[in-house]
Design a protein around this motif. Structure first.
Motif, PDB file in Angstrom:
ATOM      1  N   PHE A 109      28.339  69.225 -15.201  1.00  0.00           N
ATOM      2  CA  PHE A 109      27.525  68.323 -14.748  1.00  0.00           C
ATOM      3  C   PHE A 109      25.939  68.111 -14.880  1.00  0.00           C
ATOM      4  N   GLN A 123      33.474  61.854  -8.701  1.00  0.00           N
ATOM      5  CA  GLN A 123      33.190  63.425  -8.567  1.00  0.00           C
ATOM      6  C   GLN A 123      33.145  63.450  -6.436  1.00  0.00           C
ATOM      7  N   HIS A 127      38.727  65.327  -3.538  1.00  0.00           N
ATOM      8  CA  HIS A 127      40.033  65.057  -5.093  1.00  0.00           C
ATOM      9  C   HIS A 127      40.285  66.520  -5.247  1.00  0.00           C
ATOM     10  N   ASP A 129      41.728  69.063  -8.218  1.00  0.00           N
ATOM     11  CA  ASP A 129      41.709  68.551  -9.466  1.00  0.00           C
ATOM     12  C   ASP A 129      43.107  68.733 -10.778  1.00  0.00           C
ATOM     13  N   PHE A 144      33.757  77.504 -11.563  1.00  0.00           N
ATOM     14  CA  PHE A 144      32.471  76.560 -11.277  1.00  0.00           C
ATOM     15  C   PHE A 144      31.431  76.988 -11.770  1.00  0.00           C
ATOM     16  N   GLY A 155      22.663  67.964  -3.859  1.00  0.00           N
ATOM     17  CA  GLY A 155      24.497  68.193  -3.960  1.00  0.00           C
ATOM     18  C   GLY A 155      25.058  69.048  -4.088  1.00  0.00           C
ATOM     19  N   THR A 157      28.595  71.658  -4.448  1.00  0.00           N
ATOM     20  CA  THR A 157      29.820  70.669  -3.023  1.00  0.00           C
ATOM     21  C   THR A 157      30.576  71.549  -2.421  1.00  0.00           C
ATOM     22  N   HIS A 197      37.963  69.399  -2.394  1.00  0.00           N
ATOM     23  CA  HIS A 197      36.484  69.366  -2.713  1.00  0.00           C
ATOM     24  C   HIS A 197      35.787  68.040  -3.299  1.00  0.00           C
ATOM     25  N   CYS A 198      34.747  68.060  -2.888  1.00  0.00           N
ATOM     26  CA  CYS A 198      33.971  66.709  -4.136  1.00  0.00           C
ATOM     27  C   CYS A 198      32.103  67.465  -3.797  1.00  0.00           C
ATOM     28  N   ALA A 199      31.873  66.433  -4.556  1.00  0.00           N
ATOM     29  CA  ALA A 199      29.655  66.774  -5.341  1.00  0.00           C
ATOM     30  C   ALA A 199      29.950  66.400  -3.662  1.00  0.00           C
ATOM     31  N   ARG A 208      20.784  67.642 -10.075  1.00  0.00           N
ATOM     32  CA  ARG A 208      21.266  69.319 -10.333  1.00  0.00           C
ATOM     33  C   ARG A 208      22.313  69.546 -11.304  1.00  0.00           C
ATOM     34  N   ASN A 212      31.949  73.496 -14.551  1.00  0.00           N
ATOM     35  CA  ASN A 212      32.936  73.549 -14.313  1.00  0.00           C
ATOM     36  C   ASN A 212      34.507  73.955 -15.390  1.00  0.00           C
TER      37      ASN A 212
HETATM   38  O1  LIG Z   1      30.222  68.321  -9.169  1.00  0.00           O
HETATM   39  C1  LIG Z   1      30.062  68.979  -8.556  1.00  0.00           C
HETATM   40  O2  LIG Z   1      30.073  69.266  -7.206  1.00  0.00           O
HETATM   41  C2  LIG Z   1      31.588  68.968  -8.147  1.00  0.00           C
HETATM   42  C3  LIG Z   1      32.100  68.464  -9.228  1.00  0.00           C
HETATM   43  C4  LIG Z   1      34.124  67.995  -9.101  1.00  0.00           C
HETATM   44  O3  LIG Z   1      34.559  67.171  -7.976  1.00  0.00           O
HETATM   45  C5  LIG Z   1      34.897  68.647 -10.939  1.00  0.00           C
HETATM   46  O4  LIG Z   1      34.697  68.515 -11.888  1.00  0.00           O
HETATM   47  O5  LIG Z   1      35.511  67.653 -10.222  1.00  0.00           O
END
Ligand SMILES: O=C(O)CCC(=O)C(=O)O
Length: 273
Positions: A109, A123, A127, A129, A144, A155, A157, A197-199, A208, A212
């Motif tokens: 990312f 992201q 959601h 994974d 991660f 940004g 997580t 979780h999410c970004a 940033r 993962n």
């Molecule tokens: O980039 C992030 O902080 C989260 C990315 C993410 O949600 C994911 O890989 O499923």
């Protein structure tokens, strides 16, 4: 407060991490990557990004509804396969899933700063994974890595502790209690892949970087068939454990000839789950 352990300073970091993943769904493991290795990883990610852009094209990447997500980086930058040799990562996979688990994905990312970043990308929405809950049986774990320091401003997580192994999406009020994973560069966030979780939003003015990894039981299909994507010529030069993690020991046969091969030559080896 999010659970955190230091893998260099605490001998019992693994047991503590497992307990936190079981109860809260996640744990930050500080100090996994040597600071001296991070520059090389960043450079490799930016080079991979250029190759992916050249191969896929900006229009198709844009259409995917994501930005800065780097899939199959290892094809262009084999150095990134070395994550699969990290003892801390392997210990997490073995303890949580199984020594026969396979890599479901390795995605990089490069989260761009806003306002250049899009307003609505996948992201950045909460959601899971691995969106399947099977009576609490752990099918998938994430490792991660923060390649840059993670802060609320750039940004990092967000995770909702305790939301793992639940079939229903948490309500908006509960999602507002999510916590920001602030940690140093080189830390590894371990989470049960059913955790919500999410970004975050990146207001730092700089990209940033993170990588993962998701590992599943060996009979779950991968996001990308890494064995076919990389080809035998690349795979056969890798350490045995890396081959196994990429799915080389759990290939599906395509003919009777392949099916009836003797043990050591089998594509789906015995004892692989
Ligand atoms: O980039 C992030 O902080 C989260 C990315 C993410 O949600 C994911 O890989 O499923």
């Amino acid at each position: 407060m999010l659970a955190r352990v230091d893998c260099k300073a605490q001998r019992d970091w693994l047991a503590k991490c497992c307990e936190a993943v079981r109860t809260q769904g996640c744990c930050i493991v500080d100090g996994v990557l040597a600071p001296s290795s991070l520059g090389e990883v960043r450079d490799a990610m930016y080079r991979a990004q250029e190759r992916i852009l050249a191969e896929v094209g900006a229009a198709r990447l844009e259409r995917a509804g994501e930005r800065g997500v780097l899939r199959l980086m290892m094809k262009f930058e084999p150095r990134l396969l070395r994550f699969l040799e990290l003892p801390e990562l392997l210990a997490i996979v073995d303890e949580h899933v199984s020594p026969t688990a396979i890599l479901h994905l390795q995605n990089g990312f490069i989260l761009p700063p806003e306002p250049a970043g899009p307003a609505d990308i996948f992201q950045q929405r909460f959601h899971q994974d691995f969106p399947r809950v099977l009576n609490g049986y752990l099918m998938s774990i994430n490792a991660f890595f923060a390649i840059d320091e993670f802060t609320a401003a750039n940004g990092a997580t967000w995770v909702l502790p305790g939301s793992h192994q639940r079939g229903e999406r948490p309500g908006e009020a509960e999602l507002r209690t999510a916590q920001c994973v602030e940690c140093g560069a080189g830390a590894m966030l371990v989470f049960d892949s059913t955790l919500w979780h999410c970004a975050g939003r990146n207001h730092s003015g700089k990209a940033r970087l993170a990588i993962n990894h998701q590992f599943t039981r060996s009979y779950i299909k991968q996001q990308i068939d890494y064995v076919r994507a990389l080809g035998d010529s690349m795979i056969l030069d890798l350490p045995a454990r890396t081959q196994q993690l990429l799915g080389y020991y759990t290939r599906v046969v395509t003919s009777l000839d392949e099916y009836y091969r003797p043990g050591p030559e089998r594509l789906y080896r015995s004892g692989q789950g």
